[in-house]
Write an enzyme that holds these catalytic residues in place. Structure first.
Site, short mmCIF file in Angstrom:
data_model
loop_
_atom_site.label_atom_id
_atom_site.label_comp_id
_atom_site.label_asym_id
_atom_site.label_seq_id
_atom_site.Cartn_x
_atom_site.Cartn_y
_atom_site.Cartn_z
N LYS A 199 0.87 -1.19 0.00
CA LYS A 199 0.00 0.00 0.00
C LYS A 199 0.89 1.23 0.00
O LYS A 199 2.05 1.16 0.41
CB LYS A 199 -0.89 0.02 1.26
CG LYS A 199 -2.13 0.84 1.10
CD LYS A 199 -3.22 0.05 0.39
CE LYS A 199 -4.49 0.84 0.24
NZ LYS A 199 -5.59 -0.01 -0.17
N ASP A 241 -6.98 4.11 -4.83
CA ASP A 241 -7.56 4.05 -3.48
C ASP A 241 -8.18 5.42 -3.23
O ASP A 241 -8.55 6.11 -4.19
CB ASP A 241 -6.46 3.68 -2.48
CG ASP A 241 -7.03 3.29 -1.12
OD1 ASP A 241 -7.69 2.25 -1.03
OD2 ASP A 241 -6.85 4.04 -0.14
P1 NAD Z 1 -13.10 7.87 -3.07
O1 NAD Z 1 -12.06 8.87 -2.89
O2 NAD Z 1 -13.58 7.56 -4.45
O3 NAD Z 1 -14.41 8.23 -2.19
C1 NAD Z 1 -14.33 8.50 -0.83
C2 NAD Z 1 -15.69 8.96 -0.34
O4 NAD Z 1 -15.65 9.04 1.10
C3 NAD Z 1 -16.10 10.33 -0.84
O5 NAD Z 1 -17.49 10.37 -1.06
C4 NAD Z 1 -15.72 11.25 0.32
O6 NAD Z 1 -16.48 12.47 0.35
C5 NAD Z 1 -16.09 10.35 1.49
N1 NAD Z 1 -15.41 10.73 2.74
C6 NAD Z 1 -14.13 11.12 2.89
N2 NAD Z 1 -13.89 11.43 4.16
C7 NAD Z 1 -15.06 11.23 4.83
C8 NAD Z 1 -15.48 11.38 6.18
N3 NAD Z 1 -14.61 11.83 7.11
N4 NAD Z 1 -16.76 11.08 6.50
C9 NAD Z 1 -17.63 10.63 5.57
N5 NAD Z 1 -17.30 10.48 4.27
C10 NAD Z 1 -16.04 10.78 3.91
O7 NAD Z 1 -12.53 6.55 -2.36
P2 NAD Z 1 -12.91 5.02 -2.64
O8 NAD Z 1 -11.96 4.50 -3.67
O9 NAD Z 1 -14.38 4.89 -2.83
O10 NAD Z 1 -12.47 4.37 -1.26
C11 NAD Z 1 -13.33 4.36 -0.12
C12 NAD Z 1 -12.85 3.31 0.85
O11 NAD Z 1 -12.85 2.03 0.19
C13 NAD Z 1 -11.43 3.50 1.37
O12 NAD Z 1 -11.36 2.98 2.68
C14 NAD Z 1 -10.61 2.61 0.45
O13 NAD Z 1 -9.38 2.21 1.06
C15 NAD Z 1 -11.56 1.44 0.30
N6 NAD Z 1 -11.33 0.61 -0.89
C16 NAD Z 1 -11.29 1.15 -2.14
C17 NAD Z 1 -11.10 0.31 -3.23
C18 NAD Z 1 -11.10 0.83 -4.64
O14 NAD Z 1 -11.02 0.01 -5.58
N7 NAD Z 1 -11.22 2.13 -4.88
C19 NAD Z 1 -10.89 -1.06 -3.04
C20 NAD Z 1 -10.96 -1.57 -1.74
C21 NAD Z 1 -11.18 -0.72 -0.68
#
Ligand code: NAD
Length: 449
Positions: A112, A152
């Protein structure tokens, strides 16, 4: 939001989850030292990046890349832009990637990365310069057969295109596409990758419902869903759950949330977000404060934003019957215990959000073979992987529960002064299944030299 006695250090949380699993592995006494090795990261890189901002000011950023374990293959894992990026956070996220890759049986270890910055205040061009400098600083510590980044938090297909371009400029004359996944379709990306994490999450839930593992749910029709985060994972989850017949009653982003007990129009909500930059003030809905979405009345809660959101403080107020972790590490160990005691099932991150890494693996295979697979093929193979991983976790938990008295006896024999062994949750079972795969790989290879 936090409870004073809770430890919010993500690496300590990953360790607490790991420690709960170790007593349920087959060789508790014989491989204590190996367990220590399997938990510790293999490599931690910290880089300092000078980046010229749009106004000419040179800002110094700090970035990390952690390679956790390579017993089953090269490192794989996303990188993020976020103000909270720190060594322990990245170590924990890399550790979870190892367990995820093992659980879905893709030939990768965990890794990561991240750059500490506020992605909401930097421009597109600044983001590109940060990405390029970060990837250049990592040099040959990333590569198609060493460590392969992906998107991510606050990084996306565009960011991955910059990663590819930077690496390729520094390694001319080769097919470098497999150095990074989550790329745009026009640049070696895979069909299905963008929505893969949400698709995988839905497949896990559908399969668990089909095999009767998520009582009281016996279908998705009419099931009410609340989602924290409306980015890649949360946004696609909302759309996919809605298409599957569920009723999305609440969603939030970092500014706040919206609630409608009759169900939100997910397509119009997406347009509202594109227009205003947030889900808040979506017409005809009740406003929620940041965090309130977690406590909304619903059957199924999907935390899909950031870490440590469900804590010992708010866990008693969660109304959902099932929590499905789209985000990494959204539930603290204290909250886990409260939810378990309240009979709320938690489908853990290391199973629920693995769809992204599965399709990343497909993208990597396509890139190495210079091929591209049709969307239907990607969807079929994803479904196979997600079902298989879900079955492994369910079977592992059933086995652990069957032998629980034996595990307890073995535990008490060596830890007579410690509290008794708690019954295994789905999280513990998922860790056990993943750990056993990593242990077997490490033991078959033998410890070098
Ligand atoms: P992203 O940046 O596309 O979206 C993040 C979302 O969370 C946004 O809507 C943002 O406004 C919101 N957010 C941020 N801080 C916040 C807070 N304090 N309170 C409430 N909402 C908040 O990110 P993503 O890719 O959707 O990732 C989200 C989660 O999923 C992360 O934990 C990431 O590690 C995990 N994840 C992502 C993937 C992927 O393929 N993108 C895969 C596995 C896990």
């Amino acid at each position: 939001m936090s409870s004073p006695q809770e430890d919010f250090n993500l690496h300590n949380i990953a360790k607490a989850q790991f420690d709960k699993a170790v007593p349920f592995t087959t060789k508790l006494e014989g491989w204590r030292g190996l367990a220590e090795w399997l938990f510790q990261p293999e490599r931690i890189i910290k880089v300092t990046l000078p980046v010229e901002m749009d106004d000419g000011y040179v800002h110094t950023f700090t970035g990390f890349r952690v390679l956790h374990d390579t017993s089953r293959g090269p490192g794989k894992g996303g990188f993020r832009f976020h103000p909270s990026v720190a060594e322990d956070e990245v170590k924990a996220l890399a550790t979870w990637m190892t367990w995820k890759c093992a659980l879905v049986d893709v030939p990768f270890g965990g890794a990561k990365g991240g750059v500490r910055c506020d992605p909401t205040t930097i421009s597109w061009r600044e983001k590109r310069r940060i990405t390029r400098r970060y990837i250049a600083a990592l040099g040959d510590n990333i590569g198609p057969h060493t460590d392969i980044p992906a998107p991510d938090l606050y990084t996306d297909a565009q960011t991955m295109a910059w990663v590819y371009d930077t690496y390729s400029m520094l390694h001319p004359g080769k097919n470098n596409l497999a150095v990074v996944t989550g790329k745009p379709l026009d640049l070696g990306g895979s069909e299905g990758r963008e929505a893969a994490t949400a698709s995988g999450l839905l497949l896990v839930i559908e399969h668990m419902i089909a095999v009767g593992a998520l009582p009281p749910l016996n279908g998705l029709s009419g099931v009410t869903v609340a989602i924290q985060g409306f980015g890649n994972v949360g946004g696609h989850c909302a759309r996919l759950f809605h298409n599957a017949g569920a009723v999305v009653v609440a969603v939030s982003d970092r500014h706040g949330g919206v609630y409608d007990p009759n169900g939100l129009d997910v397509t119009r909500l997406g347009a509202h977000l594109a227009e205003t930059g947030s889900v808040v003030h979506f017409p005809g809905t009740e406003s929620l404060a940041v965090g309130e979405v977690l406590e909304a009345p619903c059957d199924l809660l999907v935390p899909a934003a950031i870490e440590t959101q469900i804590t010992a403080e708010n866990a008693p107020r969660i109304q959902a019957a099932v929590v499905v972790e789209g985000a990494n590490g959204p539930t603290t160990p204290g909250a886990d215990e409260i939810l378990r005691d309240r009979g709320i099932t938690v489908v853990p991150d290391i199973l629920a959000n693995t769809g992204g890494v599965v399709v990343s693996y497909f993208e990597w295979v396509q890139n190495l073979a210079n091929k591209s697979w049709p969307a239907a093929e990607v969807g079929r193979l994803l479904e196979e992987k997600m079902r298989c991983a879900t079955d492994v976790v369910l079977a592992t938990r059933a086995g652990l529960l069957d032998g629980f008295a034996r595990y307890q006896e073995a535990w008490t024999a060596v830890r007579e002064n410690d509290p008794p062994l708690p019954p295994p949750t789905l999280r513990t079972a998922a860790h056990v299944a993943a750990l056993e795969r990593c242990r077997r790989a490490t033991e078959s290879r033998g410890i070098w030299p």
